[in-house]
Scaffold this active site. Sequence first.
Site, mmCIF file in Angstrom:
data_model
loop_
_atom_site.group_PDB
_atom_site.id
_atom_site.type_symbol
_atom_site.label_atom_id
_atom_site.label_comp_id
_atom_site.label_asym_id
_atom_site.label_seq_id
_atom_site.Cartn_x
_atom_site.Cartn_y
_atom_site.Cartn_z
ATOM 1 N N ASP A 119 6.047 -7.606 -9.049
ATOM 2 C CA ASP A 119 4.539 -7.935 -8.446
ATOM 3 C C ASP A 119 6.104 -9.586 -8.364
ATOM 4 O O ASP A 119 6.927 -9.683 -7.912
ATOM 5 C CB ASP A 119 4.090 -7.906 -8.266
ATOM 6 C CG ASP A 119 3.993 -9.107 -6.562
ATOM 7 O OD1 ASP A 119 3.991 -8.526 -5.874
ATOM 8 O OD2 ASP A 119 1.664 -8.967 -6.444
ATOM 9 N N LYS A 147 8.059 -4.324 -7.095
ATOM 10 C CA LYS A 147 8.197 -5.039 -5.256
ATOM 11 C C LYS A 147 8.763 -6.429 -5.101
ATOM 12 O O LYS A 147 8.517 -7.669 -5.205
ATOM 13 C CB LYS A 147 6.676 -6.087 -4.592
ATOM 14 C CG LYS A 147 6.155 -4.783 -4.097
ATOM 15 C CD LYS A 147 4.518 -5.852 -3.667
ATOM 16 C CE LYS A 147 3.033 -4.763 -4.265
ATOM 17 N NZ LYS A 147 2.355 -5.551 -3.721
ATOM 18 N N PHE A 168 0.288 -3.127 -0.731
ATOM 19 C CA PHE A 168 -1.119 -3.158 -2.246
ATOM 20 C C PHE A 168 -1.201 -1.534 -2.152
ATOM 21 O O PHE A 168 -1.361 -0.804 -1.363
ATOM 22 C CB PHE A 168 -2.178 -3.785 -1.455
ATOM 23 C CG PHE A 168 -2.965 -3.838 -2.490
ATOM 24 C CD1 PHE A 168 -2.429 -5.189 -3.143
ATOM 25 C CD2 PHE A 168 -4.067 -3.588 -3.137
ATOM 26 C CE1 PHE A 168 -3.510 -5.271 -4.602
ATOM 27 C CE2 PHE A 168 -4.492 -3.308 -4.607
ATOM 28 C CZ PHE A 168 -4.276 -5.012 -5.390
ATOM 29 N N VAL A 169 -1.010 -1.408 -3.509
ATOM 30 C CA VAL A 169 -1.231 0.104 -3.730
ATOM 31 C C VAL A 169 -1.934 -0.002 -4.594
ATOM 32 O O VAL A 169 -1.715 -0.431 -5.520
ATOM 33 C CB VAL A 169 -0.260 0.287 -4.404
ATOM 34 C CG1 VAL A 169 1.036 0.414 -2.878
ATOM 35 C CG2 VAL A 169 0.576 -0.183 -5.527
ATOM 36 N N ASP A 175 -5.300 -0.566 -10.074
ATOM 37 C CA ASP A 175 -6.360 -0.817 -8.837
ATOM 38 C C ASP A 175 -7.099 -2.076 -7.646
ATOM 39 O O ASP A 175 -6.143 -2.320 -7.754
ATOM 40 C CB ASP A 175 -7.143 -1.462 -10.537
ATOM 41 C CG ASP A 175 -7.566 -2.406 -10.690
ATOM 42 O OD1 ASP A 175 -6.223 -3.208 -10.624
ATOM 43 O OD2 ASP A 175 -8.343 -3.582 -10.306
ATOM 44 N N ARG A 181 -7.844 3.807 -10.597
ATOM 45 C CA ARG A 181 -7.324 3.897 -11.167
ATOM 46 C C ARG A 181 -6.781 4.907 -11.940
ATOM 47 O O ARG A 181 -5.556 5.827 -12.057
ATOM 48 C CB ARG A 181 -7.550 3.195 -12.872
ATOM 49 C CG ARG A 181 -7.506 1.610 -12.566
ATOM 50 C CD ARG A 181 -7.355 1.135 -14.295
ATOM 51 N NE ARG A 181 -7.953 -0.474 -14.109
ATOM 52 C CZ ARG A 181 -7.244 -1.364 -13.718
ATOM 53 N NH1 ARG A 181 -5.923 -1.565 -13.800
ATOM 54 N NH2 ARG A 181 -7.853 -2.702 -13.522
HETATM 55 P P1 XMP Z 1 3.160 -10.136 -11.048
HETATM 56 O O1 XMP Z 1 4.358 -9.563 -11.400
HETATM 57 O O2 XMP Z 1 2.519 -10.546 -9.426
HETATM 58 O O3 XMP Z 1 2.278 -9.353 -11.390
HETATM 59 O O4 XMP Z 1 2.563 -11.158 -11.792
HETATM 60 C C1 XMP Z 1 0.487 -8.926 -12.026
HETATM 61 C C2 XMP Z 1 -0.215 -8.044 -11.443
HETATM 62 O O5 XMP Z 1 -0.643 -7.681 -10.567
HETATM 63 C C3 XMP Z 1 -0.991 -6.362 -10.237
HETATM 64 N N1 XMP Z 1 -0.895 -6.010 -8.885
HETATM 65 C C4 XMP Z 1 -1.256 -5.092 -8.169
HETATM 66 N N2 XMP Z 1 -1.935 -4.400 -8.662
HETATM 67 N N3 XMP Z 1 -1.619 -3.185 -6.492
HETATM 68 C C5 XMP Z 1 -2.597 -3.212 -7.565
HETATM 69 O O6 XMP Z 1 -3.585 -2.590 -7.848
HETATM 70 C C6 XMP Z 1 -0.253 -3.666 -6.368
HETATM 71 O O7 XMP Z 1 0.360 -3.537 -4.647
HETATM 72 C C7 XMP Z 1 -0.251 -4.586 -7.226
HETATM 73 N N4 XMP Z 1 0.517 -5.787 -6.988
HETATM 74 C C8 XMP Z 1 1.017 -6.619 -8.149
HETATM 75 C C9 XMP Z 1 -0.486 -6.043 -11.145
HETATM 76 O O8 XMP Z 1 -2.004 -5.289 -12.465
HETATM 77 C C10 XMP Z 1 0.278 -6.835 -12.225
HETATM 78 O O9 XMP Z 1 -0.009 -6.294 -13.007
#
Ligand code: XMP
Length: 194
Positions: A119, A147, A168-169, A175, A181
Site C-alpha cells: 500500500d 495499490k 479498501f479491501v 481484515d 480474514r
Molecule cells: P503499507 O504498505 O501501507 O501497508 O505499509 C500496511 C498494511 O496495511 C494493511 N492494508 C490494508 N488492509 N485492506 C486491508 O485490510 C486494505 O485495503 C489495506 N491496505 C493496506 C495491510 O495489512 C498492509 O500490510
Amino acid sequence: MTAPGEPAPARTAAPRDARPAGSRVLFTGEQIRAAVERLAHEIRAAYGGEELTLVIVLHGGLVFAADLMRRLDMPLRVGVVLASSYRGTATRPGDLDIHVPPSLDLAGRHVLLLDDILDTGRTLARLTDEIRARGSRSVRIVTLLDKPGRRAVPLQADFTGFTIPDVFVVGYGLDWNERCRNLPEIVALGGPEA
Ligand code: XMP
C-alpha cells in the site's frame, strides 16, 4: 444429549462472518487461485532451484502464504514476522510496529518477503531494511495485491498478483478490525471499480 425420538433442541445460529453489507467482489476464489499459481511459477523460475526463505508478514499474509507455499516445489524455509500499522483515530496513521524475531536465521539467505498488500510501502520498506541488516544474501517481495496509487515510499514488489485502485479491501487474509480474514474472496468496501 437428545433421547431417541426426541426432537433436537433448536441451535442458536452463530453469527456468520459473511461479506460486509454493501461490499462487492473484486477477485473470486478462482481468480485468486489462478494468480497464486502464476506467482508460484514466476518464483520457481526466478530462483532456479536455490533454497528460499519465505518470510511471512503476519497476520495479513497468512492465507496467501498457506496457499502459495504449497505450490512452491523447491527447497523452502519458512519464518514469520509481525507488523501492524495503525489507521484508527486514536493513533497517528503511519505508526508502525514491527517485530522480527531474533531467532529468525536470515544471514546468507535468499529471503522472499510475503505480505497481503503493498500500500504506502512503509511496512515492507522497514522490513526489507531490517532483513538486509541481518545479513541476508538477497531480499525480494511478493504481495498478492498492489495499490501503486497510495505509495509513500519508493518500493516495488518483485512478484504481484493483482494491481488495484485506492479502495479498501478485505478477505483472503485482509481484515477490517480483525474481521473478514476468512472470506475466500477479496471484496472492496466502496470506491472506484478495479
Ligand atoms: P503499507 O504498505 O501501507 O501497508 O505499509 C500496511 C498494511 O496495511 C494493511 N492494508 C490494508 N488492509 N485492506 C486491508 O485490510 C486494505 O485495503 C489495506 N491496505 C493496506 C495491510 O495489512 C498492509 O500490510
